[in-house]
Each structure stands twice: as C-alpha cells, then as structure tokens.
Motif scaffolding. Structure first.
Motif, PDB file in Angstrom:
ATOM      1  N   ALA A  74       0.840  -1.197   0.000  1.00  0.00           N
ATOM      2  CA  ALA A  74       0.000   0.000   0.000  1.00  0.00           C
ATOM      3  C   ALA A  74       0.874   1.246   0.000  1.00  0.00           C
ATOM      4  N   VAL A  75       0.504   2.193  -0.854  1.00  0.00           N
ATOM      5  CA  VAL A  75       1.294   3.412  -1.009  1.00  0.00           C
ATOM      6  C   VAL A  75       1.368   4.208   0.290  1.00  0.00           C
ATOM      7  N   ASP A  76       0.271   4.219   1.050  1.00  0.00           N
ATOM      8  CA  ASP A  76       0.206   5.030   2.263  1.00  0.00           C
ATOM      9  C   ASP A  76       0.657   4.283   3.512  1.00  0.00           C
ATOM     10  N   SER A  77       1.253   3.096   3.325  1.00  0.00           N
ATOM     11  CA  SER A  77       1.689   2.293   4.463  1.00  0.00           C
ATOM     12  C   SER A  77       3.195   2.406   4.656  1.00  0.00           C
ATOM     13  N   THR A  78       3.607   2.229   5.895  1.00  0.00           N
ATOM     14  CA  THR A  78       5.037   2.208   6.201  1.00  0.00           C
ATOM     15  C   THR A  78       5.462   0.833   6.723  1.00  0.00           C
ATOM     16  N   ASN A  79       4.551  -0.108   6.710  1.00  0.00           N
ATOM     17  CA  ASN A  79       4.828  -1.445   7.231  1.00  0.00           C
ATOM     18  C   ASN A  79       5.465  -2.323   6.153  1.00  0.00           C
ATOM     19  N   THR A  80       6.692  -2.735   6.401  1.00  0.00           N
ATOM     20  CA  THR A  80       7.348  -3.636   5.458  1.00  0.00           C
ATOM     21  C   THR A  80       6.771  -5.040   5.614  1.00  0.00           C
ATOM     22  N   LYS A  81       6.973  -5.881   4.601  1.00  0.00           N
ATOM     23  CA  LYS A  81       6.435  -7.245   4.637  1.00  0.00           C
ATOM     24  C   LYS A  81       7.522  -8.239   4.252  1.00  0.00           C
ATOM     25  N   ASP A  82       7.107  -9.429   3.877  1.00  0.00           N
ATOM     26  CA  ASP A  82       8.079 -10.412   3.420  1.00  0.00           C
ATOM     27  C   ASP A  82       8.632  -9.986   2.066  1.00  0.00           C
ATOM     28  N   MET A  83       9.590 -10.759   1.550  1.00  0.00           N
ATOM     29  CA  MET A  83      10.216 -10.407   0.274  1.00  0.00           C
ATOM     30  C   MET A  83       9.319 -10.817  -0.886  1.00  0.00           C
ATOM     31  N   ASP A  84       8.938  -9.837  -1.691  1.00  0.00           N
ATOM     32  CA  ASP A  84       8.104 -10.034  -2.884  1.00  0.00           C
ATOM     33  C   ASP A  84       8.884  -9.670  -4.136  1.00  0.00           C
ATOM     34  N   ILE A  85       8.375 -10.120  -5.273  1.00  0.00           N
ATOM     35  CA  ILE A  85       8.928  -9.713  -6.563  1.00  0.00           C
ATOM     36  C   ILE A  85       8.189  -8.469  -7.053  1.00  0.00           C
ATOM     37  N   TRP A  86       8.943  -7.475  -7.438  1.00  0.00           N
ATOM     38  CA  TRP A  86       8.430  -6.213  -7.958  1.00  0.00           C
ATOM     39  C   TRP A  86       9.032  -5.968  -9.343  1.00  0.00           C
ATOM     40  N   TYR A  87       8.561  -4.930 -10.008  1.00  0.00           N
ATOM     41  CA  TYR A  87       9.177  -4.538 -11.282  1.00  0.00           C
ATOM     42  C   TYR A  87       8.916  -3.069 -11.558  1.00  0.00           C
ATOM     43  N   VAL A  88       9.794  -2.482 -12.352  1.00  0.00           N
ATOM     44  CA  VAL A  88       9.590  -1.157 -12.933  1.00  0.00           C
ATOM     45  C   VAL A  88       9.660  -1.336 -14.450  1.00  0.00           C
ATOM     46  N   GLU A  89       9.084  -0.429 -15.195  1.00  0.00           N
ATOM     47  CA  GLU A  89       9.084  -0.547 -16.649  1.00  0.00           C
ATOM     48  C   GLU A  89       9.287   0.817 -17.297  1.00  0.00           C
ATOM     49  N   ARG A  90       9.619   0.789 -18.593  1.00  0.00           N
ATOM     50  CA  ARG A  90       9.816   2.021 -19.345  1.00  0.00           C
ATOM     51  C   ARG A  90       9.403   1.786 -20.801  1.00  0.00           C
ATOM     52  N   LYS A  91       9.051   2.842 -21.493  1.00  0.00           N
ATOM     53  CA  LYS A  91       8.559   2.708 -22.868  1.00  0.00           C
ATOM     54  C   LYS A  91       9.705   2.536 -23.865  1.00  0.00           C
ATOM     55  N   THR A  92      10.839   3.143 -23.581  1.00  0.00           N
ATOM     56  CA  THR A  92      12.009   3.003 -24.440  1.00  0.00           C
ATOM     57  C   THR A  92      13.225   2.714 -23.556  1.00  0.00           C
ATOM     58  N   LYS A  93      14.323   2.314 -24.178  1.00  0.00           N
ATOM     59  CA  LYS A  93      15.520   1.952 -23.423  1.00  0.00           C
ATOM     60  C   LYS A  93      16.187   3.158 -22.755  1.00  0.00           C
ATOM     61  N   THR A  94      15.837   4.353 -23.208  1.00  0.00           N
ATOM     62  CA  THR A  94      16.448   5.546 -22.619  1.00  0.00           C
ATOM     63  C   THR A  94      15.488   6.317 -21.722  1.00  0.00           C
ATOM     64  N   ALA A  95      14.256   5.833 -21.614  1.00  0.00           N
ATOM     65  CA  ALA A  95      13.252   6.518 -20.789  1.00  0.00           C
ATOM     66  C   ALA A  95      13.474   6.224 -19.313  1.00  0.00           C
ATOM     67  N   ALA A  96      12.846   7.030 -18.457  1.00  0.00           N
ATOM     68  CA  ALA A  96      12.951   6.827 -17.008  1.00  0.00           C
ATOM     69  C   ALA A  96      12.081   5.648 -16.578  1.00  0.00           C
ATOM     70  N   TRP A  97      12.451   5.021 -15.486  1.00  0.00           N
ATOM     71  CA  TRP A  97      11.680   3.904 -14.956  1.00  0.00           C
ATOM     72  C   TRP A  97      10.405   4.400 -14.287  1.00  0.00           C
ATOM     73  N   SER A  98       9.378   3.567 -14.368  1.00  0.00           N
ATOM     74  CA  SER A  98       8.110   3.877 -13.709  1.00  0.00           C
ATOM     75  C   SER A  98       8.243   3.678 -12.208  1.00  0.00           C
ATOM     76  N   LYS A  99       7.176   3.941 -11.483  1.00  0.00           N
ATOM     77  CA  LYS A  99       7.139   3.613 -10.069  1.00  0.00           C
ATOM     78  C   LYS A  99       7.059   2.093  -9.918  1.00  0.00           C
ATOM     79  N   PRO A 100       7.618   1.542  -8.847  1.00  0.00           N
ATOM     80  CA  PRO A 100       7.605   0.084  -8.662  1.00  0.00           C
ATOM     81  C   PRO A 100       6.192  -0.488  -8.565  1.00  0.00           C
ATOM     82  N   LYS A 101       6.035  -1.683  -9.136  1.00  0.00           N
ATOM     83  CA  LYS A 101       4.747  -2.375  -9.110  1.00  0.00           C
ATOM     84  C   LYS A 101       4.953  -3.788  -8.561  1.00  0.00           C
ATOM     85  N   ASN A 102       4.088  -4.167  -7.634  1.00  0.00           N
ATOM     86  CA  ASN A 102       4.152  -5.516  -7.093  1.00  0.00           C
ATOM     87  C   ASN A 102       3.584  -6.485  -8.119  1.00  0.00           C
ATOM     88  N   ILE A 103       4.298  -7.587  -8.387  1.00  0.00           N
ATOM     89  CA  ILE A 103       3.875  -8.506  -9.437  1.00  0.00           C
ATOM     90  C   ILE A 103       2.608  -9.273  -9.046  1.00  0.00           C
TER      91      ILE A 103
END
Length: 328
Positions: free
Chosen positions: A126-155
């Motif tokens: 949750a964006v408004d939470s400060t409670n960490t959890k177990d280890m999950d897989i996340w990802y960031v993405e971009r439209k081109t190889k030179t673009a900036a990364w998006s905000k992290p998304k939980n898979i």
C-alpha cells in the motif's frame, strides 16, 4: 691497470646480479598472467567493485552500457539497487536507482527487451503504508531503453505469497523463473516457473528433478529462449565450495540432470547470481586467492596489498567467456 681491471670486474658483477634479479621477477609475473588467462575468470569493472566488500545480483543490457547491481553493507543491514553506465568506454560512478534506497531491495534482472527491470523488495504494498512485509517480486518498466523507470509495481498473485520470493529471471516469452520455499514440499529453496499467458501469470510449477533436490537451489538465470538454466546449488555432493553454479538444459521440454560448471568458474568459496549477456557469464563470487609469503609479512604495504586484492573473499562481480559452455 690492475685498478681499472678490478673496477671493470666489479661493474660487470653488479650488472650480472641485477640481470639475475630481473630474471627471477619476470617469470613470476608472467606465470601469474598465464594462470589468470588460463583460468578465464576476470574481475568486472575492477576500479568500481574493488571499493566494496559486499556486492551481488548483476544484470546488464544488450548494448552492454547500462548495468544494475545490489550494494549491501558488510552485515547486510542495508541493501540498495545501484546503476552504472558506460560512457567513453569507461564505467562511471554507481548511482542509487530512483526507485531504491529506502527499503531492502536486491536481485535486479533486466528483461530481454530491456524494458522491464524485475527485483525483490520488502517494501509495503500500500502506497500510504510504512509497514514492510516479506520479500516479494516487484518490477519497474519504461517505454524506451532511454526513458525513465516507472514507479515500482508488485507482481502480485499467484507469484507473490505469504512466503518469500527471490531472484526473478524472465525469458523472451515472458515466462518467469524464481526461487521460493513451499512448506508442503518438505525441501529447502526450490526453483519455480510461471507461464505468461493472456497478459497474466499462471500458477507457478516446480522445475523437475534435473534441477531441484531436497537441498537448496537458488539464483536461477533462464536463457532468453529457455534452452538452458544456470542456478546455484548449496553443498551438493560434487560441490567445489559451499555454493556452486550448475547448468541444466531443456531437451524436449524436460530439464536434464544439472552439471557442475567446474573449477574454471566455481571455486572453494561461493558462486551465485549468474547472468548471461552476449556470450559472457557475469556472476558473484566470494572466492579468495589470498596467500602467505614464504618468509611471512614484514612490510605493511605488501600486507595491505594482499588483503585488499580483488579476489580476497569479498562478494564481488566477475565475468567469463561462456560460449563454450553453452555450445557443449
């Protein structure tokens, strides 16, 4: 005349001694160079990684000018994903990724098209939470190889669960390979695969006995075409060190019995976190080649040099030509 002859004799003797001293030094240096070349394993970006004692989880783009790795404190209280770029044929100073630096982040993996970067984190969902959890897989993405990364998304499910998920690795078709522990299997860490179908991940399935055992398997790199997989095996009967890297090949949809990559790559230390790009295998190793002088150490600088050399047991990044291993 006798004095002149004596002086000539002394000069000739000193020159001879000087030459002999050089002759004893040159062969030693050459031998070390030959051994290094024969071994095949080389430090990667030594001027950067020699500064750190605990780095791991290396991934590099197809152009080989953008790479990511995990930098950890010696006791691993801190774990941050870093980025390095190559400019003017030189790797630059590492920078903290814009999505890392606050939580425990590790194990970055660039997708074959270089448009997604998968990683592992204990950050809150949750964006408004400060409670960490177990280890999950996340990802960031971009439209081109030179673009900036998006905000992290939980898979999300069905990959992420109440247990820890580690070391994501993605094939060209989107299939995801990762490590987790299933209590019902009564085994240690195992490698699983989730198929990417209709823009969603399927229920993960465990890889066969060619890869997994009752012991721990971890840090799997899947070839983009899924023709082979490289992974870590913990204290197997044929191990050279505590953790060795193994390779299994996909033959008609079945994983062959994994083979130890051998002493060219594995050492008496621990090898892990493999990543292959353009025929080069990058991996993390805690190998040590620290040696004692026959007469011991009396010179502090010589001692410091031996202790601080690249292959001194610290967790660092290495590279080796992997074409021959893949073709076998």
């Amino acid at each position: 005349m006798k004095l002149i002859n004596l002086l000539l004799f002394i000069v000739s003797f000193l020159v001879l001694i000087s030459c002999k001293e050089k002759e004893t030094i040159i062969p030693e240096t050459t031998t070390k160079q030959i051994e290094t070349t024969k071994n095949g394993v080389q430090p990667f970006a030594e001027h950067i990684f020699s500064k750190f004692t605990n780095v791991r989880d290396f991934t590099i783009n197809s152009e080989e000018n953008e790479a990511y790795f995990t930098l950890q404190s010696p006791a691993r209280e801190l774990s941050v994903i870093m980025k390095i770029e190559k400019k003017a044929n030189e790797w630059q100073t590492p920078q903290i990724c814009n999505f890392s630096g606050k939580y425990t982040d590790l194990e970055p993996f660039l997708s074959p098209d270089n448009l997604k970067l998968f990683f592992v984190s204990n950050r809150p969902i949750a964006v408004d939470s400060t409670n960490t959890k177990d280890m999950d897989i996340w990802y960031v993405e971009r439209k081109t190889k030179t673009a900036a990364w998006s905000k992290p998304k939980n898979i999300g499910a069905p990959i992420n669960t109440e247990a820890d998920e580690f070391y994501p690795s993605v094939a060209t078709n989107g299939n995801l390979y990762f490590t987790t522990i299933k209590k019902e299997l009564a085994s240690e860490d195992d490698i699983f695969m989730s198929k990417w179908k209709n823009n969603a991940y399927s229920e993960p399935t465990i890889l066969g006995e060619g890869v997994n055992t009752k012991g721990a398997e971890y840090n799997a790199f899947i070839a983009p075409d899924e023709s082979y997989i490289i992974f870590g095996g913990w204290r197997r009967p044929d191990a050279l060190g505590s953790g060795d890297m193994y390779i299994s090949k996909n033959v008609d949809g079945k994983w062959t019995t994994a083979e130890n990559l051998g002493k060219t790559i594995n050492s008496k230390g621990m090898e892990f976190c493999p990543f292959v790009m353009n025929g080069t295998l990058y991996f993390t190793s805690r190998r040590s080649n620290v040696t004692m002088n026959e007469d011991g150490f009396s010179d502090a600088e010589e001692l410091f040099s031996e202790i601080n050399k690249y292959d001194n047991g610290a967790s660092r990044i290495y590279q080796v030509d992997f074409k021959t291993f893949i073709s076998q």
